[in-house]
Design an enzyme around this catalytic site. Structure first.
Site, PDB file in Angstrom:
ATOM      1  N   HIS A  87       0.843  -1.193   0.000  1.00  0.00           N
ATOM      2  CA  HIS A  87       0.000   0.000   0.000  1.00  0.00           C
ATOM      3  C   HIS A  87       0.885   1.253   0.000  1.00  0.00           C
ATOM      4  O   HIS A  87       2.036   1.186   0.444  1.00  0.00           O
ATOM      5  CB  HIS A  87      -0.850   0.062   1.277  1.00  0.00           C
ATOM      6  CG  HIS A  87      -1.936  -0.941   1.364  1.00  0.00           C
ATOM      7  ND1 HIS A  87      -2.088  -1.785   2.440  1.00  0.00           N
ATOM      8  CD2 HIS A  87      -2.972  -1.222   0.528  1.00  0.00           C
ATOM      9  CE1 HIS A  87      -3.160  -2.549   2.253  1.00  0.00           C
ATOM     10  NE2 HIS A  87      -3.710  -2.231   1.103  1.00  0.00           N
ATOM     11  N   CYS A 105      -2.421   0.420   9.854  1.00  0.00           N
ATOM     12  CA  CYS A 105      -3.451  -0.559   9.434  1.00  0.00           C
ATOM     13  C   CYS A 105      -4.370  -0.971  10.574  1.00  0.00           C
ATOM     14  O   CYS A 105      -5.481  -1.422  10.341  1.00  0.00           O
ATOM     15  CB  CYS A 105      -2.823  -1.841   8.900  1.00  0.00           C
ATOM     16  SG  CYS A 105      -1.326  -1.635   8.015  1.00  0.00           S
TER      17      CYS A 105
HETATM   18  C1  CIR Z   1      -3.318  -7.766   3.646  1.00  0.00           C
HETATM   19  O1  CIR Z   1      -2.502  -8.261   2.864  1.00  0.00           O
HETATM   20  O2  CIR Z   1      -4.364  -7.230   3.265  1.00  0.00           O
HETATM   21  C2  CIR Z   1      -3.044  -7.840   5.128  1.00  0.00           C
HETATM   22  N1  CIR Z   1      -2.348  -9.046   5.415  1.00  0.00           N
HETATM   23  C3  CIR Z   1      -2.231  -6.644   5.562  1.00  0.00           C
HETATM   24  C4  CIR Z   1      -2.961  -5.358   5.409  1.00  0.00           C
HETATM   25  C5  CIR Z   1      -2.151  -4.198   5.843  1.00  0.00           C
HETATM   26  N2  CIR Z   1      -2.919  -3.015   5.802  1.00  0.00           N
HETATM   27  C6  CIR Z   1      -2.438  -1.810   5.565  1.00  0.00           C
HETATM   28  O3  CIR Z   1      -1.279  -1.656   5.190  1.00  0.00           O
HETATM   29  N3  CIR Z   1      -3.273  -0.772   5.649  1.00  0.00           N
END
Ligand code: CIR
Length: 253
Positions: A161, A248
């Site tokens: 992201h 996150c």
């Molecule tokens: C994913 O791959 O969607 C989750 N394992 C990690 C999400 C991390 N979120 C973020 O950077 N906002």
């Protein structure tokens, strides 16, 4: 200033979450402890924290930032690009509706994940990633136009992201990786560049004057403090194993 945060507890099925990290499986009990410390840190910084219950159907649902964008009196329900995460939005709708007067949604064929959305003053920067597509960004731009925010699309390299590699620390200060520093759109900001071996710490969060950083990144910590901020460190090892960073784990508004 932020007043409130929404978080969701990690679920026992956490280790089935999406990952590219090769750091091994997260330990659920350790993750619970790290999450509880994160919540305490937000409370210590003056936030009221709404802690949502874990949902074992969605291993990644602890990463609540990805399913909504919250600003002022507007909550935008996103449409995650990761198929296994798409229905996480059904879990967040109620709490968003109860906190915001205006609720909008990203619709098919758009995809957008909150981790790709960085706000800096009245401007949003949105990463074009494997999770967030152009129709998603265009819809987001149209929604935000109504509320007088501008939206810039940011092409991304090989990161999950946008905010995996960059964080806004207010006062025109960005914390970012060397790779993000190459992007012209960010040229007018002051920059704190994290060393390559500390790239994970580029995802840190400004909360009312203090910067919450992941534990174990001493050079970044020193640079942020040299810029005049207080810092608070949180152990994040179990979430790092799932490619998740500090931002996150909460929606802050
Ligand atoms: C994913 O791959 O969607 C989750 N394992 C990690 C999400 C991390 N979120 C973020 O950077 N906002």
């Amino acid at each position: 200033m932020f007043k409130k945060a929404i978080v969701r507890k990690p679920c026992p099925n956490l280790a089935s979450g999406i990952t590219t990290s090769n750091l091994g499986k997260p330990d659920y009990h350790k993750a619970l402890l790290q999450h509880a410390r994160y919540v305490d840190a937000l409370k210590d910084l003056g936030l009221e924290v709404d802690v949502l219950e874990a949902d074992n159907r969605f291993p990644d649902s602890v990463f609540v930032e990805d399913v909504a964008v919250c600003i002022g009196n507007l909550g935008v329900i996103t449409r995650p690009g990761a198929g296994s995460r798409r229905d996480e939005i059904t879990l967040i709708k109620e709490v968003i509706s109860s906190n915001f007067d205006h609720v909008e949604s990203i619709k098919e064929p758009g995809t957008l994940e909150g981790g790709d959305v960085m706000m800096a003053d009245n401007t949003f920067y949105v990463g074009l990633s494997d999770r967030t597509n152009k129709p998603g960004i265009d819809q987001f731009r149209n929604i935000m136009k109504e509320f007088n925010y501008s939206v810039h699309q940011v092409p991304l390299g090989d990161i999950l992201h946008l905010k995996t590699g960059i964080s806004y620390l207010e006062d025109n200060n960005l914390l970012l990786t060397a790779e993000m520093n190459e992007i012209d759109l960010f040229s007018s900001f002051n920059k704190i560049i994290v060393p390559d071996e500390e790239a994970y710490a580029a995802n840190s969060i400004w909360i009312n004057g203090t910067v919450v950083i992941p534990a174990g990144f001493p050079v970044t910590k020193q640079k942020i403090e040299a810029a005049g901020y207080k810092t608070v460190q949180i152990e994040m090892t179990e979430f790092e194993k799932l490619d998740g960073g500090l931002s996150c784990l909460s929606l802050r508004f």
